[in-house]
Design an enzyme around this catalytic site. Structure first.
Site, PDB file in Angstrom:
ATOM      1  N   THR A 217       0.839  -1.192   0.000  1.00  0.00           N
ATOM      2  CA  THR A 217       0.000   0.000   0.000  1.00  0.00           C
ATOM      3  C   THR A 217       0.877   1.247   0.000  1.00  0.00           C
ATOM      4  O   THR A 217       2.107   1.161  -0.136  1.00  0.00           O
ATOM      5  CB  THR A 217      -0.994  -0.041   1.186  1.00  0.00           C
ATOM      6  OG1 THR A 217      -1.934   1.030   1.050  1.00  0.00           O
ATOM      7  CG2 THR A 217      -0.280   0.074   2.520  1.00  0.00           C
TER       8      THR A 217
ATOM      9  N   LYS B  46       4.099   1.385  -3.848  1.00  0.00           N
ATOM     10  CA  LYS B  46       3.670   0.520  -4.954  1.00  0.00           C
ATOM     11  C   LYS B  46       4.614   0.559  -6.158  1.00  0.00           C
ATOM     12  O   LYS B  46       4.811  -0.458  -6.818  1.00  0.00           O
ATOM     13  CB  LYS B  46       2.239   0.862  -5.355  1.00  0.00           C
ATOM     14  CG  LYS B  46       1.249   0.556  -4.236  1.00  0.00           C
ATOM     15  CD  LYS B  46      -0.180   0.861  -4.614  1.00  0.00           C
ATOM     16  CE  LYS B  46      -1.106   0.535  -3.449  1.00  0.00           C
ATOM     17  NZ  LYS B  46      -2.532   0.752  -3.773  1.00  0.00           N
TER      18      LYS B  46
ATOM     19  N   ASN C 131       0.562  -3.852  -6.356  1.00  0.00           N
ATOM     20  CA  ASN C 131       0.021  -3.863  -4.991  1.00  0.00           C
ATOM     21  C   ASN C 131       0.040  -5.247  -4.360  1.00  0.00           C
ATOM     22  O   ASN C 131      -0.457  -5.429  -3.257  1.00  0.00           O
ATOM     23  CB  ASN C 131      -1.393  -3.262  -4.947  1.00  0.00           C
ATOM     24  CG  ASN C 131      -2.469  -4.201  -5.452  1.00  0.00           C
ATOM     25  OD1 ASN C 131      -2.209  -5.108  -6.233  1.00  0.00           O
ATOM     26  ND2 ASN C 131      -3.697  -3.967  -5.019  1.00  0.00           N
TER      27      ASN C 131
ATOM     28  N   ASP D 294      -5.431  -3.027  -8.022  1.00  0.00           N
ATOM     29  CA  ASP D 294      -6.122  -1.796  -7.630  1.00  0.00           C
ATOM     30  C   ASP D 294      -7.143  -1.382  -8.683  1.00  0.00           C
ATOM     31  O   ASP D 294      -8.296  -1.086  -8.371  1.00  0.00           O
ATOM     32  CB  ASP D 294      -5.125  -0.654  -7.418  1.00  0.00           C
ATOM     33  CG  ASP D 294      -4.465  -0.686  -6.051  1.00  0.00           C
ATOM     34  OD1 ASP D 294      -5.055  -1.242  -5.119  1.00  0.00           O
ATOM     35  OD2 ASP D 294      -3.348  -0.153  -5.935  1.00  0.00           O
TER      36      ASP D 294
ATOM     37  N   GLY E 295      -4.154  12.035  -9.010  1.00  0.00           N
ATOM     38  CA  GLY E 295      -3.173  11.088  -8.501  1.00  0.00           C
ATOM     39  C   GLY E 295      -2.626  10.170  -9.569  1.00  0.00           C
ATOM     40  O   GLY E 295      -3.377   9.397 -10.167  1.00  0.00           O
ATOM     41  N   ALA E 296      -1.314  10.269  -9.810  1.00  0.00           N
ATOM     42  CA  ALA E 296      -0.644   9.419 -10.806  1.00  0.00           C
ATOM     43  C   ALA E 296       0.291   8.434 -10.130  1.00  0.00           C
ATOM     44  O   ALA E 296       1.224   7.943 -10.751  1.00  0.00           O
ATOM     45  CB  ALA E 296       0.137  10.296 -11.782  1.00  0.00           C
ATOM     46  N   GLY E 297       0.024   8.130  -8.864  1.00  0.00           N
ATOM     47  CA  GLY E 297       0.888   7.232  -8.114  1.00  0.00           C
ATOM     48  C   GLY E 297       0.479   5.784  -8.236  1.00  0.00           C
ATOM     49  O   GLY E 297      -0.089   5.355  -9.252  1.00  0.00           O
TER      50      GLY E 297
ATOM     51  N   ALA F 268      -1.873   3.650  -6.870  1.00  0.00           N
ATOM     52  CA  ALA F 268      -3.245   3.262  -7.177  1.00  0.00           C
ATOM     53  C   ALA F 268      -3.756   3.990  -8.412  1.00  0.00           C
ATOM     54  O   ALA F 268      -4.430   3.388  -9.258  1.00  0.00           O
ATOM     55  CB  ALA F 268      -4.148   3.550  -5.981  1.00  0.00           C
TER      56      ALA F 268
ATOM     57  N   PRO G 102       0.859  16.667  -8.615  1.00  0.00           N
ATOM     58  CA  PRO G 102       1.874  17.710  -8.443  1.00  0.00           C
ATOM     59  C   PRO G 102       3.273  17.289  -8.879  1.00  0.00           C
ATOM     60  O   PRO G 102       4.118  18.141  -9.137  1.00  0.00           O
ATOM     61  CB  PRO G 102       1.826  18.018  -6.942  1.00  0.00           C
ATOM     62  CG  PRO G 102       1.229  16.795  -6.319  1.00  0.00           C
ATOM     63  CD  PRO G 102       0.272  16.250  -7.328  1.00  0.00           C
TER      64      PRO G 102
END
Length: 277
Positions: free
Chosen positions: A77, A81, A102, A118, A142-144, A146, A167
């Site tokens: 998590t 990831k 994940n 995910d 969010g481009a991380g 998940a 960001p």
């Protein structure tokens, strides 16, 4: 008042198979509460435990876990990831596209295989709630870890446009570049969330884990009838979802993404899916 019987605790023995979920923090993780009862229901001598790992220690901890003889899987998590995917020996197509994982599984030859459910779990949860994905326009924050998997799964399910914000511009551009190779013209990096013409807005950032966090995007900018989804699982009702619901938007909770992944995890680890007897 009749006292409620305590939930049965897993019986730990010398033959117990181990699974770990690594993150920083881990207080919010819900997977042990879903998977440990599943192990018990199926009569399996196995347990899933949370392991808090700082980013600087991740490689050392993962390498150590991979050398534990009775440890069969590692769930991953926030914020690990992307780094965890690089610590596997083999990767699924989803991991290659998203760049994140994940879950890791020990293979019969001792190597470790990385997968990411995910996105599949998120889409399954949306489908169960009656949300139509095909033809939809999505604003994704969010481009991380998940967010990357969710973007790929939504595109696979037929979303016509995904506008992604993050960001971290290099991370954002890298994700959009990977996705564009498979879905040209359907994914865009944007500086601000494209809310006014989106059918679905998704928070795939950690914003909302703490009560002091700002909202990831202003739900009042969404068109009437748009849905808002949050991947934060604890708290269940995030500030974003509370405000979106007050504005009349359909809301989708983070726990639904995890519930949507359970069947995928069962297949991945060779377990029976819930309700299959």
């Amino acid at each position: 008042m009749t006292a409620t019987a305590p939930s049965p605790q897993p019986s730990i023995s010398g033959s117990t198979r181990l699974y770990a979920v690594v993150g920083d923090p881990v207080a919010q993780v819900q997977s042990p509460g879903l998977l440990n009862p599943l192990f018990a229901d199926q009569g399996l001598d196995a347990v899933l435990v949370p392991v808090e790992v700082r980013p600087d220690d991740l490689e050392q901890v993962i390498r150590g876990l991979q050398r534990i003889g009775n440890l069969d899987g590692i769930f991953v998590t926030v914020p690990h990831k992307a780094d965890a995917a690089r610590l596997a020996d083999r990767h699924s197509r989803t991991v290659e596209i998203a760049g994140t994982s994940n879950v890791l599984r020990r293979e019969t030859d001792g190597r470790w295989f990385a997968e990411n459910f995910d996105g599949a779990g998120f889409v399954a949860g949306l489908a169960r709630a009656g949300h139509e994905i095909r033809g939809s326009r999505v604003a994704l924050a969010g481009a991380g870890g998940a967010g990357s998997a969710i973007a790929a799964a939504l595109l696979t399910a037929g979303a016509t446009r995904i506008a992604v914000t993050d960001p971290d511009r290099p991370k954002l551009d890298a994700l959009v570049g990977r996705l564009a190779r498979y879905w040209p013209g359907r994914v865009h990096a944007v500086a601000e969330p494209a809310l006014n013409d989106s059918d679905l807005a998704v928070n795939a950032t950690p914003l909302g884990l703490r009560s002091s966090d700002p909202l990831p995007f202003p739900p009042e900018a969404l068109a009437p009838g748009a849905a808002v989804a949050d991947i934060i699982m604890k708290p269940h009702e995030t500030p974003l979802l509370r405000q979106a619901a007050a504005l009349g938007h359909h809301v989708h909770h983070g726990i639904d993404m995890l519930k949507g992944q359970v069947e995928f995890y069962c297949e991945f680890f060779g377990l029976r899916a819930p309700g299959t007897g």
